[in-house]
Design an enzyme around this catalytic site. Sequence first.
Site, short mmCIF file in Angstrom:
data_model
loop_
_atom_site.label_atom_id
_atom_site.label_comp_id
_atom_site.label_asym_id
_atom_site.label_seq_id
_atom_site.Cartn_x
_atom_site.Cartn_y
_atom_site.Cartn_z
CG ASP A 93 10.18 0.77 12.22
OD1 ASP A 93 10.20 1.36 10.76
OD2 ASP A 93 9.27 -0.69 11.42
CG ASP A 133 1.01 4.03 4.97
OD1 ASP A 133 -0.23 4.21 4.07
OD2 ASP A 133 1.59 3.61 5.06
CG ASP A 153 -0.08 0.17 2.63
OD1 ASP A 153 0.80 -0.22 2.46
OD2 ASP A 153 -0.88 -0.92 3.62
P1 ATP Z 1 4.35 -3.27 4.90
O1 ATP Z 1 2.99 -2.81 4.54
O2 ATP Z 1 4.70 -3.75 3.36
O3 ATP Z 1 4.98 -4.77 5.94
P2 ATP Z 1 5.62 -1.22 5.88
O4 ATP Z 1 6.89 -0.46 6.19
O5 ATP Z 1 4.62 0.05 5.11
O6 ATP Z 1 5.65 -2.32 5.50
P3 ATP Z 1 3.18 -0.41 7.89
O7 ATP Z 1 3.10 -2.13 9.54
O8 ATP Z 1 2.57 -0.21 6.91
O9 ATP Z 1 5.19 -0.67 7.04
O10 ATP Z 1 4.26 0.19 8.70
C1 ATP Z 1 4.69 1.79 7.91
C2 ATP Z 1 5.62 2.18 8.05
O11 ATP Z 1 4.94 2.95 9.91
C3 ATP Z 1 6.79 1.56 8.64
O12 ATP Z 1 7.53 2.07 7.20
C4 ATP Z 1 7.69 2.05 9.57
O13 ATP Z 1 7.90 3.62 8.87
C5 ATP Z 1 6.36 3.30 10.03
N1 ATP Z 1 6.69 2.28 11.36
C6 ATP Z 1 5.45 0.91 11.99
N2 ATP Z 1 5.92 0.51 12.87
C7 ATP Z 1 6.59 1.23 13.31
C8 ATP Z 1 7.38 1.05 14.63
N3 ATP Z 1 7.05 -0.40 16.20
N4 ATP Z 1 8.19 1.96 15.27
C9 ATP Z 1 8.45 3.10 14.96
N5 ATP Z 1 8.27 3.53 12.75
C10 ATP Z 1 7.55 2.26 12.75
MG MG Z 2 2.51 -0.89 4.81
#
Ligand code: ATP
Ligand code: MG
Length: 429
Positions: A145, A68, A66
């Site tokens: 993170d 963001d 997705d």
């Molecule tokens: P995917 O959706 O492909 O699993 P993503 O990187 O988009 O990976 P998400 O869990 O959707 O991961 O989270 C979106 C963003 O929010 C991450 O890329 C990160 O920058 C931030 N994020 C998510 N969880 C945390 C956390 N526990 N601590 C700090 N930042 C976080």
């Molecule tokens: Mg995501």
Amino acid sequence: MMKSTSETSHEPLSPVVLPRSGHSISRKKIDEDTLKVLYRLHRSGHKAYLVGGGVRDLLLDRTPKDFDVGTDATPSQIKKLFRNCFLIGRRFRLAHIRFGRDRLVEVATFRRQARPDDLPENPEDHFFFAENIFGTPQEDAFRRDFTINALFYDIGSFSIIDYVGGLEDLAERRLRVIGDPLVRFTEDPVRMLRALEFSARLGFSLDEATREGIYVRAPLIAEAAPPRIREEIMELFRHKVAATVLRDAQAMGLLPHLLAGFEGDRETFDLLARVDARTADGHPIEEHFALAALYLARFRRACPPESDITVSDVVRIAGLVLSPHCGYFHIAHGTRHQARELLVGFFRLCRGRGNRGERRFLQHPMTPQSLDLFSLWAEFSGEKRELAAAWREALTRITEGTEKPRSTSRRRRPRRNTRREPSPRPSDS
Ligand code: ATP
Ligand code: MG
């Protein structure tokens, strides 16, 4: 020059900016709705960035799950700009911009990490507060993170903005925590599991301090909120990395704190690898299947098929094996029930053909999944492969109607003076 990620985010830094000519992200790869949102924010004078996993995946030439959006517009400013906008979340105010019936773009105002003097006196309000303090793009990058998850794509200039050294880590295929891993893992221990997940998904190595941090902070994961761990574990299965990540978690001492009482033995990891391969083949993974796979080895040890154990004992043992996990994670009754049925079905399959109630067992809706589980186990263990094939054939005959299912072809009258077959729905007995 690349800035060290251990620098705090208090003083402004100049980010590394990669112009359009220096990277591979084309707007054609960004979905239309997200582009509309980015453009409208930008035209209204706001910063509008693609953030998080979307930027990372585009730079790696992978398809993002997705997209963001991050902006300096506040939630109420966002709401005024979009008729189709809904503000959601009590703890973390987000804007959802809806398109059509089922498409939405998530927009978050840049945030920063709370400092001690930001927090209200009542400790119960800390969590709510800590995640809702708006900040600069730089602060927003530093609260994230991992460095590769903190890159921004600016729709105003089509450039990539990097405050944390994420571009270098992407190039080196390295997963690195932003800031001091010991601090960041203490703040949120779930990040340890996410570190293993992203390293497995992307095939990245863990940077040394991140790895050390996991060793040192592993026990803290036991304190993470169970619903978050439950969700992250399902993410591992959906991303087909359950075997790799749980094996890494065991090697790094995280597993016993993550799933108390879970035995990460060779049989379990081999089975999980098959489950991941099955998901990669296009079978959607459901939680009850994941649970049955996680606890199959323990269940098998408790119920050897050669023993003269009764099916109702097997049902009880399957329930007991699953119970600590399901209780801790508040797994719904229906899911627990299905996981138990899978295990009991496995037992019946393993016991062999020709037992009483076979036909009805084959017609039971959970049996095809039990047989999937059984076949995966037979494949890696090398045991009972012929039996698995024989069951598959019998099931195909029943489902294709070569053998007419008795119970659906006509109503059955209760038979008098004969012993009824034991119930084919094992866990109903
Ligand atoms: P995917 O959706 O492909 O699993 P993503 O990187 O988009 O990976 P998400 O869990 O959707 O991961 O989270 C979106 C963003 O929010 C991450 O890329 C990160 O920058 C931030 N994020 C998510 N969880 C945390 C956390 N526990 N601590 C700090 N930042 C976080
Ligand atoms: Mg995501």
